[in-house]
Design a protein around this motif. Structure first.
Motif, PDB file in Angstrom:
ATOM      1  N   SER A   1      21.597  40.916  45.981  1.00 19.27           N
ATOM      2  CA  SER A   1      22.995  40.559  45.743  1.00 19.27           C
ATOM      3  C   SER A   1      22.968  39.185  45.083  1.00 19.27           C
ATOM      4  N   TYR A   2      22.891  39.180  43.774  1.00 17.62           N
ATOM      5  CA  TYR A   2      22.730  37.940  43.021  1.00 17.62           C
ATOM      6  C   TYR A   2      24.065  37.222  42.900  1.00 17.62           C
ATOM      7  N   PHE A   3      24.064  35.934  43.233  1.00 17.92           N
ATOM      8  CA  PHE A   3      25.276  35.105  43.116  1.00 17.92           C
ATOM      9  C   PHE A   3      24.844  33.790  42.494  1.00 17.92           C
ATOM     10  N   GLY A   4      24.746  33.789  41.177  1.00 23.03           N
ATOM     11  CA  GLY A   4      24.216  32.644  40.458  1.00 23.03           C
ATOM     12  C   GLY A   4      25.185  31.480  40.380  1.00 23.03           C
ATOM     13  N   SER A   5      24.664  30.325  40.037  1.00 28.99           N
ATOM     14  CA  SER A   5      25.466  29.107  39.980  1.00 28.99           C
ATOM     15  C   SER A   5      25.534  28.577  38.553  1.00 28.99           C
ATOM     16  N   MET A   6      26.299  27.530  38.382  1.00 26.56           N
ATOM     17  CA  MET A   6      26.338  26.856  37.095  1.00 26.56           C
ATOM     18  C   MET A   6      24.949  26.329  36.740  1.00 26.56           C
ATOM     19  N   LYS A   7      24.207  25.899  37.738  1.00 23.95           N
ATOM     20  CA  LYS A   7      22.850  25.412  37.524  1.00 23.95           C
ATOM     21  C   LYS A   7      21.953  26.507  36.964  1.00 23.95           C
ATOM     22  N   ASP A   8      22.213  27.756  37.368  1.00 27.57           N
ATOM     23  CA  ASP A   8      21.440  28.895  36.860  1.00 27.57           C
ATOM     24  C   ASP A   8      21.820  29.266  35.438  1.00 27.57           C
ATOM     25  N   GLY A   9      22.952  28.747  34.963  1.00 22.64           N
ATOM     26  CA  GLY A   9      23.395  29.019  33.602  1.00 22.64           C
ATOM     27  C   GLY A   9      24.266  30.240  33.440  1.00 22.64           C
ATOM     28  N   ILE A  10      24.640  30.891  34.546  1.00 26.45           N
ATOM     29  CA  ILE A  10      25.437  32.112  34.412  1.00 26.45           C
ATOM     30  C   ILE A  10      26.914  31.803  34.183  1.00 26.45           C
ATOM     31  N   THR A  11      27.341  30.594  34.555  1.00 24.01           N
ATOM     32  CA  THR A  11      28.724  30.192  34.338  1.00 24.01           C
ATOM     33  C   THR A  11      28.765  28.765  33.827  1.00 24.01           C
ATOM     34  N   ASP A  12      29.827  28.446  33.098  1.00 24.85           N
ATOM     35  CA  ASP A  12      29.954  27.120  32.494  1.00 24.85           C
ATOM     36  C   ASP A  12      31.419  26.919  32.140  1.00 24.85           C
ATOM     37  N   ILE A  13      31.724  25.863  31.388  1.00 21.25           N
ATOM     38  CA  ILE A  13      33.053  25.715  30.819  1.00 21.25           C
ATOM     39  C   ILE A  13      32.917  25.702  29.299  1.00 21.25           C
ATOM     40  N   ALA A  14      33.962  26.167  28.631  1.00 22.84           N
ATOM     41  CA  ALA A  14      33.967  26.190  27.165  1.00 22.84           C
ATOM     42  C   ALA A  14      34.112  24.767  26.620  1.00 22.84           C
ATOM     43  N   PRO A  15      33.760  24.545  25.359  1.00 20.10           N
ATOM     44  CA  PRO A  15      33.989  23.229  24.747  1.00 20.10           C
ATOM     45  C   PRO A  15      35.464  22.846  24.843  1.00 20.10           C
ATOM     46  N   PHE A  16      35.732  21.569  25.011  1.00 19.52           N
ATOM     47  CA  PHE A  16      37.110  21.109  25.128  1.00 19.52           C
ATOM     48  C   PHE A  16      37.868  21.293  23.819  1.00 19.52           C
ATOM     49  N   GLY A  17      39.170  21.495  23.946  1.00 27.07           N
ATOM     50  CA  GLY A  17      40.024  21.583  22.778  1.00 27.07           C
ATOM     51  C   GLY A  17      40.056  20.273  22.022  1.00 27.07           C
ATOM     52  N   LYS A  18      40.423  20.353  20.777  1.00 28.74           N
ATOM     53  CA  LYS A  18      40.357  19.185  19.888  1.00 28.74           C
ATOM     54  C   LYS A  18      41.302  18.065  20.286  1.00 28.74           C
ATOM     55  N   ASN A  19      42.319  18.360  21.098  1.00 29.89           N
ATOM     56  CA  ASN A  19      43.293  17.334  21.463  1.00 29.89           C
ATOM     57  C   ASN A  19      43.152  16.838  22.903  1.00 29.89           C
ATOM     58  N   VAL A  20      42.051  17.187  23.549  1.00 33.63           N
ATOM     59  CA  VAL A  20      41.797  16.701  24.912  1.00 33.63           C
ATOM     60  C   VAL A  20      41.194  15.305  24.827  1.00 33.63           C
TER      61      VAL A  20
END
Length: 382
Positions: free
Chosen positions: A300-319
């Protein structure tokens, strides 16, 4: 993900004609059967020199890669796996969760060694079919039932949601955030909670209004749900669906938008903040390679951000850069295992303590979360 869900029911002929053209796999025949040869016969034979046999792999999708979200990212992971391992997989798209799903899994199990099901609602269908085909390896995204030949996989998207919530908490001017939830299941609930906790960590006055669309991909319904929140005056709108309908509706009002699953900046470039994203490729490569190596186990795999399975997208140009820097600093804490999203103290909507200071929720508690944190306006239908 991603899913105990309801999808627009399609005719059987649409489901069975949905093999992805991108994989060059033959379409289902007129009789409605899955392809008997997915173009990997040569790959499945033992190669000269004693190389390991390459398995015949299939993916079952709830929607289409063109959704720009959940299915798109699973398909990107499939493409990465194919390139890395030299395997051409079969894909079947637009498969509703129900009787059709079980039939598709049954047909694929006749001539495939590995079958991935990418929606929570496939769970019982996959269990039923896996029990009848012990020699086939099944892997189910976001489920919780396992067998000797059935594993599950998901990731800690709530880590990404917390970071996105931080950005929302800094960007709001009236402290009123909106969130269009898909279905009232733990996966969505804990993501919304993480978003709210992230916002409150940088802006204690921030509160989040939640409405439910009860869809994964229905742009019309999702736009209506988004509009109901925009009419209430939210000035940052997030959503947990596969379509960009909510952030498009927000953009039309000049409201900051946050998408889901995949980078959705192109749909609202001027008002886009960021959103959680999935990166399935490394997992698919590892899972299929383990089958090739003979080391696969029904985990039952439950990966983390450290594992690279999840992240955030690049910020919008006006952030603003200071917002980006703040979020990036917290991201590094998460990557260094120095921060736990669901560490106490945490209270629920009623003010009751759910997580005491000095303790943190277990994975099992997170995966069974059925309550909202303090600062969220909205109910969870039973």
């Amino acid at each position: 993900m991603k899913r105990m869900m309801i999808v627009m029911l399609l005719g059987v002929f649409m489901v069975l004609s949905a093999c992805s053209k991108e994989t060059n796999a033959p379409a289902a025949n007129a009789g409605g059967e899955a392809p008997a040869d997915n173009g990997t016969a040569a790959e499945s034979a033992a190669a000269a020199g004693g190389e390991a046999k390459k398995p015949r792999v299939a993916f079952v999708y709830l929607g289409v890669p063109g959704d720009g979200g959940w299915t798109y990212e699973h398909d990107q992971g499939r493409l990465m796996m194919e390139k890395e391992l030299g395997i051409t997989a079969t894909t079947v798209e637009n498969v509703p969760e129900g009787a059709d799903a079980e039939r598709i899994f049954e047909e694929l199990s006749q001539d495939h060694d590995v079958v991935f099901g990418t929606s929570f609602g496939y769970m019982d269908a996959m269990v039923n079919v896996a029990q009848k085909h012990p020699d086939v390896k099944f892997m189910h995204a976001s489920g919780y039932k396992t067998l000797d030949n059935l594993g599950t996989y998901l990731g800690k998207e709530y880590q990404s949601a917390y970071l996105v919530g931080m950005a929302a908490g800094k960007m709001t001017e009236n402290n009123h955030l909106g969130y269009v939830g898909a279905f009232p299941i733990p996966e969505v609930i804990y993501t919304i909670n993480a978003f709210a906790l992230g916002a409150q960590s940088v802006n204690p006055d921030a509160h989040v209004s939640v409405v439910w669309s009860n869809t994964w991909f229905d742009p019309t319904t999702e736009r209506q749900a988004a509009t109901s929140l925009l009419d209430k005056g939210v000035d940052v709108l997030a959503a947990y669906q596969d379509s960009p309908a909510s952030i498009q509706a927000a953009a039309e009002r000049g409201v900051w938008g946050i998408g889901n699953d995949s980078d959705m900046s192109k749909y609202a470039p001027d008002t886009y903040i960021t959103n959680p994203v999935w990166k399935w490729g490394p997992y698919y490569i590892e899972a299929v390679q383990s089958v090739i190596d003979g080391t696969w186990k029904p985990e039952s795999y439950f990966g983390s951000m450290k594992d690279g399975i999840t992240d955030i997208a690049p910020f919008g140009k006006n952030v603003p850069q200071d917002v980006q820097d703040l979020v990036e600093a917290k991201k590094q804490e998460i990557l260094n295992d120095a921060f736990d999203v669901f560490a106490g103290p945490i209270k629920d909507q009623t003010g009751a303590e759910k997580v005491a200071a000095g303790s943190a929720m277990t994975v099992d508690e997170i995966l069974n979360m059925t309550w909202f944190v303090q600062g969220i306006d909205g109910t969870i239908p039973q």
